[in-house]
Design a protein around this motif. Structure first.
Motif, PDB file in Angstrom:
ATOM      1  N   VAL A 183     -10.681  -1.469  -2.792  1.00 10.08           N
ATOM      2  CA  VAL A 183      -9.601  -1.435  -1.823  1.00 10.08           C
ATOM      3  C   VAL A 183      -8.349  -1.234  -2.514  1.00 10.08           C
ATOM      4  O   VAL A 183      -7.657  -0.400  -2.026  1.00 10.08           O
ATOM      5  CB  VAL A 183     -10.582  -1.839  -0.235  1.00 10.08           C
ATOM      6  N   PHE A 184      -8.702  -2.757  -3.079  1.00  8.60           N
ATOM      7  CA  PHE A 184      -6.600  -2.893  -2.881  1.00  8.60           C
ATOM      8  C   PHE A 184      -6.257  -1.761  -4.403  1.00  8.60           C
ATOM      9  O   PHE A 184      -5.317  -1.047  -3.870  1.00  8.60           O
ATOM     10  CB  PHE A 184      -6.481  -3.684  -3.284  1.00  8.60           C
ATOM     11  N   HIS A 185      -7.098  -1.563  -5.033  1.00  8.88           N
ATOM     12  CA  HIS A 185      -6.456  -0.463  -6.256  1.00  8.88           C
ATOM     13  C   HIS A 185      -6.544   0.645  -5.959  1.00  8.88           C
ATOM     14  O   HIS A 185      -6.111   1.763  -5.772  1.00  8.88           O
ATOM     15  CB  HIS A 185      -7.896  -0.628  -7.460  1.00  8.88           C
ATOM     16  N   ALA A 186      -7.753   1.829  -4.431  1.00  8.35           N
ATOM     17  CA  ALA A 186      -8.043   2.881  -4.542  1.00  8.35           C
ATOM     18  C   ALA A 186      -6.486   2.865  -3.552  1.00  8.35           C
ATOM     19  O   ALA A 186      -6.135   4.096  -3.156  1.00  8.35           O
ATOM     20  CB  ALA A 186      -9.197   3.047  -3.701  1.00  8.35           C
ATOM     21  N   MET A 187      -6.320   1.456  -2.724  1.00  8.64           N
ATOM     22  CA  MET A 187      -4.801   1.371  -1.713  1.00  8.64           C
ATOM     23  C   MET A 187      -4.139   1.755  -2.290  1.00  8.64           C
ATOM     24  O   MET A 187      -2.809   1.485  -1.641  1.00  8.64           O
ATOM     25  CB  MET A 187      -5.247   1.245  -0.285  1.00  8.64           C
ATOM     26  N   GLY A 188      -2.956   1.691  -3.644  1.00  3.96           N
ATOM     27  CA  GLY A 188      -2.449   0.986  -3.821  1.00  3.96           C
ATOM     28  C   GLY A 188      -1.622  -0.108  -4.401  1.00  3.96           C
ATOM     29  O   GLY A 188      -0.378  -0.415  -4.524  1.00  3.96           O
ATOM     30  N   ASP A 189      -2.582  -1.458  -3.034  1.00  2.00           N
ATOM     31  CA  ASP A 189      -1.766  -2.631  -3.316  1.00  2.00           C
ATOM     32  C   ASP A 189      -1.923  -3.334  -4.981  1.00  2.00           C
ATOM     33  O   ASP A 189      -3.328  -3.350  -5.363  1.00  2.00           O
ATOM     34  CB  ASP A 189      -2.963  -3.234  -1.651  1.00  2.00           C
ATOM     35  N   ALA A 190      -1.586  -4.420  -4.482  1.00  5.16           N
ATOM     36  CA  ALA A 190      -1.671  -5.191  -5.824  1.00  5.16           C
ATOM     37  C   ALA A 190      -2.889  -5.747  -5.606  1.00  5.16           C
ATOM     38  O   ALA A 190      -3.831  -6.262  -4.673  1.00  5.16           O
ATOM     39  CB  ALA A 190      -0.937  -6.544  -5.544  1.00  5.16           C
ATOM     40  N   ALA A 196       0.611  -1.314  -0.478  1.00  7.01           N
ATOM     41  CA  ALA A 196      -0.003   0.073  -0.165  1.00  7.01           C
ATOM     42  C   ALA A 196       0.830   1.331  -0.085  1.00  7.01           C
ATOM     43  O   ALA A 196       2.376   1.190   0.780  1.00  7.01           O
ATOM     44  CB  ALA A 196      -0.581   0.126   1.285  1.00  7.01           C
ATOM     45  N   TYR A 197       0.501   2.134  -0.277  1.00  2.00           N
ATOM     46  CA  TYR A 197       1.235   4.191  -0.835  1.00  2.00           C
ATOM     47  C   TYR A 197       1.081   4.092   0.547  1.00  2.00           C
ATOM     48  O   TYR A 197       0.125   3.732   2.245  1.00  2.00           O
ATOM     49  CB  TYR A 197       0.520   4.476  -1.478  1.00  2.00           C
ATOM     50  N   ALA A 198       1.717   4.995   1.491  1.00  3.54           N
ATOM     51  CA  ALA A 198       2.316   5.410   2.461  1.00  3.54           C
ATOM     52  C   ALA A 198       1.168   6.920   2.694  1.00  3.54           C
ATOM     53  O   ALA A 198       1.580   7.684   1.398  1.00  3.54           O
ATOM     54  CB  ALA A 198       3.717   6.066   2.553  1.00  3.54           C
ATOM     55  N   PHE A 199       1.055   7.026   3.129  1.00  2.00           N
ATOM     56  CA  PHE A 199       0.011   8.635   3.274  1.00  2.00           C
ATOM     57  C   PHE A 199       0.300   9.195   4.441  1.00  2.00           C
ATOM     58  O   PHE A 199      -0.169   8.747   5.612  1.00  2.00           O
ATOM     59  CB  PHE A 199      -1.808   8.222   3.248  1.00  2.00           C
ATOM     60  N   GLU A 200      -0.192  10.896   4.485  1.00  9.18           N
ATOM     61  CA  GLU A 200       0.520  11.546   5.603  1.00  9.18           C
ATOM     62  C   GLU A 200      -0.862  11.295   7.234  1.00  9.18           C
ATOM     63  O   GLU A 200      -0.473  11.488   7.520  1.00  9.18           O
ATOM     64  CB  GLU A 200       0.700  12.984   5.399  1.00  9.18           C
ATOM     65  N   THR A 242     -15.682   3.461 -11.388  1.00  6.43           N
ATOM     66  CA  THR A 242     -17.212   3.577 -11.823  1.00  6.43           C
ATOM     67  C   THR A 242     -16.346   5.240 -12.356  1.00  6.43           C
ATOM     68  O   THR A 242     -15.193   5.307 -13.101  1.00  6.43           O
ATOM     69  CB  THR A 242     -17.606   4.113 -10.664  1.00  6.43           C
ATOM     70  N   SER A 243     -16.896   6.278 -12.777  1.00  2.65           N
ATOM     71  CA  SER A 243     -16.562   6.704 -14.329  1.00  2.65           C
ATOM     72  C   SER A 243     -16.156   8.336 -13.008  1.00  2.65           C
ATOM     73  O   SER A 243     -15.581   9.552 -13.587  1.00  2.65           O
ATOM     74  CB  SER A 243     -17.735   6.967 -14.625  1.00  2.65           C
ATOM     75  N   VAL A 244     -16.400   7.729 -11.827  1.00  2.00           N
ATOM     76  CA  VAL A 244     -15.783   9.111 -11.285  1.00  2.00           C
ATOM     77  C   VAL A 244     -14.700   8.558 -10.278  1.00  2.00           C
ATOM     78  O   VAL A 244     -14.694   6.937  -9.276  1.00  2.00           O
ATOM     79  CB  VAL A 244     -16.105   9.425  -9.817  1.00  2.00           C
ATOM     80  N   PRO A 245     -13.674   8.427 -10.282  1.00  2.00           N
ATOM     81  CA  PRO A 245     -12.120   7.867  -9.670  1.00  2.00           C
ATOM     82  C   PRO A 245     -12.162   7.404  -8.467  1.00  2.00           C
ATOM     83  O   PRO A 245     -11.857   6.846  -8.371  1.00  2.00           O
ATOM     84  CB  PRO A 245     -11.425   9.000  -9.912  1.00  2.00           C
ATOM     85  N   SER A 246     -12.728   8.367  -7.378  1.00  2.00           N
ATOM     86  CA  SER A 246     -12.652   8.710  -5.900  1.00  2.00           C
ATOM     87  C   SER A 246     -14.015   7.433  -5.711  1.00  2.00           C
ATOM     88  O   SER A 246     -14.052   6.854  -4.461  1.00  2.00           O
ATOM     89  CB  SER A 246     -12.493   9.617  -5.471  1.00  2.00           C
ATOM     90  N   ILE A 247     -15.147   6.567  -6.628  1.00  2.00           N
ATOM     91  CA  ILE A 247     -16.106   6.139  -6.589  1.00  2.00           C
ATOM     92  C   ILE A 247     -15.855   4.935  -7.011  1.00  2.00           C
ATOM     93  O   ILE A 247     -15.484   4.550  -8.367  1.00  2.00           O
ATOM     94  CB  ILE A 247     -17.222   6.657  -6.711  1.00  2.00           C
ATOM     95  N   TYR A 248     -16.102   3.635  -6.203  1.00  2.00           N
ATOM     96  CA  TYR A 248     -16.019   2.546  -7.066  1.00  2.00           C
ATOM     97  C   TYR A 248     -17.578   1.920  -6.230  1.00  2.00           C
ATOM     98  O   TYR A 248     -17.442   2.286  -5.649  1.00  2.00           O
ATOM     99  CB  TYR A 248     -14.602   1.423  -5.992  1.00  2.00           C
ATOM    100  N   ALA A 249     -17.791   0.555  -6.613  1.00  2.00           N
ATOM    101  CA  ALA A 249     -19.427  -0.414  -6.706  1.00  2.00           C
ATOM    102  C   ALA A 249     -18.801  -1.235  -6.780  1.00  2.00           C
ATOM    103  O   ALA A 249     -17.945  -2.510  -7.640  1.00  2.00           O
ATOM    104  CB  ALA A 249     -19.946   0.950  -7.812  1.00  2.00           C
ATOM    105  N   ALA A 250     -19.609  -2.396  -6.136  1.00  2.00           N
ATOM    106  CA  ALA A 250     -20.069  -3.367  -5.777  1.00  2.00           C
ATOM    107  C   ALA A 250     -21.068  -3.897  -6.038  1.00  2.00           C
ATOM    108  O   ALA A 250     -21.462  -3.781  -5.237  1.00  2.00           O
ATOM    109  CB  ALA A 250     -18.954  -3.376  -5.075  1.00  2.00           C
TER     110      ALA A 250
END
Length: 479
Positions: A346-353, A2-6, A317-325
Motif C-alpha cells: 500500500v505504501f508503494h501503491a500510494m507513493g509513500d516512503a 503520499a501523492y495527491a489524488f483528485e 506482481t507482474s501487473v502494476p496495479s496488483i500486489y500480493a502478500a
C-alpha cells in the motif's frame, strides 16, 4: 508523503489475514477508500485455524511441562487420600477445555481486528472474491434464501492476500475424526492416546512437541535424516534429542506411503513396508496457496508452477496495479512477513516512503520445547562459502540464569563477517527464543558489529546475557 489524488484512491484487498489486514489499515491511514473481501473471518487462517490457536495450544503444553519438571526446582505437589497418607496427584489435561479456550481466543482476536478495520473506515465484504481484470473485484455473497448475489468493486489497486491451505494426499485423506490436518485438531475432546505425525517440518515438529508434552504417545515420521531439515543442524539435533529423551519415537529416513483408518485407530504404511499403528494421525506435509480460480492468470499475474504469486521486494506482481502478500506469494510463509508485505504494498501503491523487504533480516521461530529462533545468514551458507563469516557457539549450560531455571538444553550461536565483525546472523535454542532473538535481529538489520553488540548491558543473571557473552568472545582486535 503520499501523492495527491483528485479523488480518493480505491484499494481492494482480497483476504483478511495478516497481510490483507495490514494493507487495509495502511490504506485507510493514507486516506484511501478501502474495501476488504474475506470469506471466513478477519484474521484469516492465521488467526482462526493456524497461528493463534496452535500457539495457544503450545502455551498449555509449556505449562504442563513446567509443572512436570518443577520437582527439579524443589517444588512438590501432594494431596492426602482417605487414610491421610500423602500421595502425588496425577497431572491431567482437559483437552476439551483447552480447545474451547483457544478457539475462543481466536474468535476474539478476529473480532478485535474487525473492529479496528471498521474504526479505520474500511468497508468489509463477506464472500468469495475474484479478479475480473486488474481493476475489478467480483464478490459472490450469500444473502439469505435468495441464493447468491454479486458485488462488483472497481479499484485502482488490488492487494491479494488469500493465504494457503494444508496440502492433502489422496493416499492419506483427512476425515476430521482419525486423520487430521492441523486446522482440524481443535475438534478433539481428549488427548490422543497414540498420535502419528507425518512430516517433520516446522508444523509437524511443533505439534509433535506439544502433544507429547500433553501426554500423547507420539510417533514422528520424518522422510529426512533428522527432524526440522530446513533449520540449523545443531538446533535440529538438540530438538530431536529432547524429543527422544521425552519418549517420542522419531522414525528418520521414513516415508509414509499411505495412512488409513482401521477399526478404532489408524495405520501408516511406510515405503519400506513397515506399518505404524496409532489412535490418530496428523498430516503435516506442507501447504498449497489459495490462488486457484480467483482470476489471477486471466488478469496477467505471473504464478510459479506451485501456484504461488511472484512478487518483488515491495510486494508488486507482474501487473502494476496488483500486489500480493503472505503465504500465497513466493516470500517466506510467516505472519510477520505477510504483515510487512501488506504495508509495503500500500505504501508503494500510494507513493509513500517504503523500505523494500529484505528476507535476510527476517527473524523466524519454531515453537517447539525449547524454541528455535534464527535470523540472517546460516552456518550452512557460511560453510559453503556463500557468505564469509566466523561462527561462535555458546551452550546455555554455562549461563547462570539457565542453571537457576533448570534449563539443560540449548545454545546461542552468532555469525559475524570475517574481518569487520559485523553481525550477519544468529541462532538461539532456548525457552522463549522468540523473544531472545530480537537483539540479534536488530544487530543484523542495523549492521552492528559484535563489539557494538557486546557493549550493550545485559541484565545479570539473564538468558540474554549469553548473547553479549558470545559477542565479547568474537571481539575484533584492531591492527
Amino acid at each position: 508523503m503520499a501523492y495527491a489524488f483528485e479523488r480518493k484512491q480505491r484499494i481492494g484487498v482480497l483476504g483478511g489475514g495478516p497481510g490483507g489486514y495490514e494493507a487495509a489499515l495502511a490504506g485507510a491511514q493514507l486516506g484511501a477508500e478501502v474495501t476488504l473481501v474475506e470469506r471466513v473471518g478477519i484474521g484469516g487462517s492465521a488467526v482462526l485455524t493456524d497461528v493463534v490457536p496452535s500457539k495457544t495450544l503450545i502455551a498449555t503444553a509449556e505449562a504442563t511441562t513446567a509443572i512436570g519438571e518443577s520437582g527439579d526446582l524443589g517444588v512438590q505437589y501432594f494431596t492426602r487420600n482417605d487414610s491421610g497418607r500423602s500421595v502425588r496427584p496425577e497431572l491431567a489435561v482437559n483437552l476439551s477445555a483447552v480447545n474451547k479456550r483457544l478457539t475462543g481466543l481466536a474468535r476474539q482476536q478476529s473480532e478485535d481486528m474487525k473492529a479496528n478495520l471498521k474504526r479505520a473506515g474500511v468497508r468489509i465484504v463477506t464472500g468469495e472474491g475474484r479478479l475480473e481484470g486488474p481493476n475489478k473485484i467480483v464478490v459472490s455473497t450469500a444473502r439469505g434464501k435468495a441464493g447468491r448475489d454479486f458485488d462488483e468493486v472497481e479499484v485502482d489497486t488490488v492487494v491479494v492476500s488469500v493465504g494457503a491451505s494444508p496440502r492433502m494426499l489422496p493416499s492419506a485423506m483427512p476425515d476430521g475424526k482419525r486423520i487430521f490436518t492441523w486446522t482440524q485438531l481443535y475438534a478433539l475432546d481428549e488427548v490422543p492416546e497414540q498420535l502419528i505425525v507425518v512430516g517433520s517440518g516446522v508444523t509437524g515438529a511443533e505439534f509433535a512437541s506439544a502433544y507429547s508434552a500433553l501426554g500423547a504417545d507420539v510417533t514422528l515420521i520424518s522422510s529426512r535424516d533428522q527432524v526440522l531439515p530446513g533449520e540449523d543442524a545443531d538446533a535440529a539435533a538438540v530438538i530431536e534429542e529432547v524429543f527422544t529423551r521425552g519418549g517420542m519415537t522419531v522414525l528418520s529416513k521414513s516415508r509414509a506411503e499411505k495412512v488409513e483408518v482401521r477399526g478404532d485407530g489408524v495405520v501408516a504404511t511406510l515405503s519400506d513396508g513397515r506399518e505404524v499403528s496409532g489412535s490418530h494421525c496428523l498430516m503435516a506435509v506442507g501447504s498449497i496457496p489459495n490462488t486457484d480460480g480467483i482470476g489471477l492468470e486471466e488478469a496477467g499475474v505471473q504464478l510459479t508452477a506451485s501456484g504461488h504469486i511472484r512478487v518483488n521486494r515491495v510486494a508488486r506482481t507482474s501487473v502494476p496495479s496488483i500486489y500480493a502478500a503472505g503465504d500465497c506469494t513466493t516470500f517466506l510463509p510467516l505472519a510477520s512477513v505477510a504483515s510487512m508485505q501488506g504495508r509495503s504494498a500500500v505504501f508503494h501503491a500510494m507513493g509513500d516512503a517504503v523500505t523494500p523487504t529484505e528476507l535476510r533480516n527476517v527473524a523466524s521461530n519454531v515453537f517447539t520445547q525449547p524454541e528455535i529462533a534464527t535470523v540472517g545468514w546460516s552456518q550452512k551458507q557460511i560453510e559453503e562459502g556463500i557468505a564469509q563469516g566466523e561462527i561462535y557457539k555458546l551452550p546455555l549450560a554455562s549461563n547462570p540464569r539457565a542453571k537457576m531455571q533448570g534449563v539443560r538444553d540449548g545454545f546461542v550461536k552468532l555469525f559475524a563477517r570475517t574481518g569487520s565483525g559485523t553481525v550477519i546472523g544468529g541462532v538461539i535454542v532456548a525457552p522463549r527464543a522468540s523473544e531472545l532473538i530480537l537483539p540479534i535481529a536488530m544487530a543484523v538489520e542495523h549492521r552492528l558489529t559484535v563489539d557494538q553488540l557486546a557493549r550493550a548491558f545485559s541484565v545479570y543473571p539473564s538468558l540474554s546475557g549469553s548473547i553479549t557473552e558470545a559477542a565479547r568472545a568474537m571481539h575484533i582486535v584492531e591492527d
